[in-house]
Structures are given as C-alpha cells and as structure tokens.
Write a protein that holds these residues in place. Structure first.
Motif, PDB file in Angstrom:
ATOM      1  N   GLN A 212       0.828  -1.206   0.000  1.00 27.18           N
ATOM      2  CA  GLN A 212       0.000   0.000   0.000  1.00 27.18           C
ATOM      3  C   GLN A 212       0.865   1.260   0.000  1.00 27.18           C
ATOM      4  O   GLN A 212       1.926   1.299   0.602  1.00 27.18           O
ATOM      5  CB  GLN A 212      -0.915   0.025   1.222  1.00 27.18           C
ATOM      6  N   ALA A 213       0.376   2.295  -0.658  1.00 25.32           N
ATOM      7  CA  ALA A 213       1.035   3.595  -0.638  1.00 25.32           C
ATOM      8  C   ALA A 213       0.657   4.293   0.665  1.00 25.32           C
ATOM      9  O   ALA A 213      -0.524   4.378   1.013  1.00 25.32           O
ATOM     10  CB  ALA A 213       0.609   4.442  -1.826  1.00 25.32           C
ATOM     11  N   VAL A 214       1.659   4.753   1.401  1.00 21.28           N
ATOM     12  CA  VAL A 214       1.428   5.440   2.663  1.00 21.28           C
ATOM     13  C   VAL A 214       2.273   6.703   2.719  1.00 21.28           C
ATOM     14  O   VAL A 214       3.273   6.839   2.023  1.00 21.28           O
ATOM     15  CB  VAL A 214       1.753   4.554   3.893  1.00 21.28           C
ATOM     16  N   ARG A 215       1.823   7.614   3.570  1.00 23.03           N
ATOM     17  CA  ARG A 215       2.559   8.853   3.837  1.00 23.03           C
ATOM     18  C   ARG A 215       2.884   8.860   5.325  1.00 23.03           C
ATOM     19  O   ARG A 215       1.991   8.777   6.154  1.00 23.03           O
ATOM     20  CB  ARG A 215       1.714  10.063   3.475  1.00 23.03           C
ATOM     21  N   ILE A 216       4.153   8.941   5.657  1.00 24.88           N
ATOM     22  CA  ILE A 216       4.564   8.905   7.056  1.00 24.88           C
ATOM     23  C   ILE A 216       5.444  10.117   7.367  1.00 24.88           C
ATOM     24  O   ILE A 216       5.996  10.754   6.466  1.00 24.88           O
ATOM     25  CB  ILE A 216       5.321   7.603   7.407  1.00 24.88           C
ATOM     26  N   MET A 217       5.534  10.398   8.657  1.00 17.84           N
ATOM     27  CA  MET A 217       6.400  11.483   9.103  1.00 17.84           C
ATOM     28  C   MET A 217       7.216  10.975  10.274  1.00 17.84           C
ATOM     29  O   MET A 217       6.691  10.279  11.147  1.00 17.84           O
ATOM     30  CB  MET A 217       5.573  12.699   9.525  1.00 17.84           C
ATOM     31  N   GLY A 218       8.506  11.317  10.288  1.00 15.68           N
ATOM     32  CA  GLY A 218       9.353  10.896  11.391  1.00 15.68           C
ATOM     33  C   GLY A 218      10.665  11.648  11.400  1.00 15.68           C
ATOM     34  O   GLY A 218      10.995  12.385  10.466  1.00 15.68           O
ATOM     35  N   LYS A 219      11.410  11.429  12.474  1.00 23.33           N
ATOM     36  CA  LYS A 219      12.719  12.066  12.625  1.00 23.33           C
ATOM     37  C   LYS A 219      13.771  11.157  12.006  1.00 23.33           C
ATOM     38  O   LYS A 219      13.818   9.960  12.285  1.00 23.33           O
ATOM     39  CB  LYS A 219      13.024  12.308  14.098  1.00 23.33           C
ATOM     40  N   LEU A 220      14.617  11.726  11.169  1.00 24.99           N
ATOM     41  CA  LEU A 220      15.684  10.972  10.517  1.00 24.99           C
ATOM     42  C   LEU A 220      16.780  10.691  11.538  1.00 24.99           C
ATOM     43  O   LEU A 220      17.413  11.617  12.057  1.00 24.99           O
ATOM     44  CB  LEU A 220      16.240  11.755   9.330  1.00 24.99           C
ATOM     45  N   THR A 221      16.983   9.405  11.839  1.00 28.19           N
ATOM     46  CA  THR A 221      17.995   9.051  12.837  1.00 28.19           C
ATOM     47  C   THR A 221      19.241   8.445  12.219  1.00 28.19           C
ATOM     48  O   THR A 221      20.294   8.438  12.855  1.00 28.19           O
ATOM     49  CB  THR A 221      17.423   8.072  13.884  1.00 28.19           C
TER      50      THR A 221
END
Length: 145
Positions: A28-37
């Motif tokens: 599935q195509a999803v859009r996520i947001m997070g901190k690049l670690t």
C-alpha cells in the motif's frame, strides 16, 4: 483517457504500520512522518523514528519505533540527521521488519506535530461519520443495516 498516477498515500503513523501489519498494508502507498535518525547513502537506506510523545500513543507501543526506508528512488536528498521528514512510498513486509520504498521526500522541520496528528485524528473521525462502513451497505430490498 487512461492515467497512470501513483497513489498519494494514506497518512499513517509509524506505530500504526506495526499495529496494522502486512495483511492491511502490504504494497500500500502510505505517507509517514518521522525524525531521521540514520542515513546511508551508499546502501540507500535510512531510518525514521516516531515523533509523537508516548502519552499520545497506546500503552502497547514502544515510545520510539523505527521504520526502515529504502531511499533508492529519492537519492540524493538533503538528509540532515535529527530533522523531520515526510515520505510517501509503498510498504514492503518481506523482511523481518517493514520497509518503506520512498518515492517522495520533503523536510518538514518546524511543523507542529501535535497539531498535525490532532488534525489527522479529526479528519478520520469526520470521514467515519460521513462515509458509511463498507459492510453496512444497502441491502437488495433497499434497507440499511
């Protein structure tokens, strides 16, 4: 006229990817947001970590969940460790942990994450009220369930 556009991606939290699993989200195509670690430009991999405070998350989830990202389609991108990134791509559960094959990336430093997720929750609530569940469609004789 036929158009072959990529899906815009359902907005999901990183924690929801682990909760919902491969039966719901594989491919599935999803859009996520997070901190690049972490980011490895040679191997085209990166890791995003959740940005929500643990009080907003269910008690069954870890405070900092990590999602592996395949960055082959978006390299080179200006990867600043510690910055917030939003990515759109397809999920793959073939390995031991899910991998997002990112095709769109943007830096969203400065976004109010609490307000972002509050708006997401409000949108979901509104859509649930507006759109009837699929299993509760009209029957053949015109009655609702």
């Amino acid at each position: 006229m036929s158009r072959n556009f990529s899906a815009s991606g359902e907005i999901v939290r990183i924690s929801e990817i682990f909760q919902r699993g491969p039966t719901e989200l594989e491919g599935q195509a999803v859009r996520i947001m997070g901190k690049l670690t972490s980011h490895n430009i040679v191997n085209c991999t990166a890791v995003l970590t959740t940005v929500e405070r643990s009080q907003n998350m269910n008690s069954t989830t870890s405070a900092h969940q990590e999602l592996s990202i395949d960055t082959r389609l978006i390299e080179p991108f200006e990867a600043r460790l510690g910055s917030l990134f939003q990515m759109i791509g397809e999920l793959d559960f073939k390995t031991s942990s899910p991998v997002l094959h990112a095709r769109v990336v943007r830096c969203v430093d400065g976004i109010d994450t609490a307000m972002y997720y509050k708006a997401l929750d409000m949108q979901r609530q509104y859509l649930l009220q507006r759109i009837p569940p699929r299993e509760c469609e009209m029957t053949a004789d015109g009655e609702n369930c």
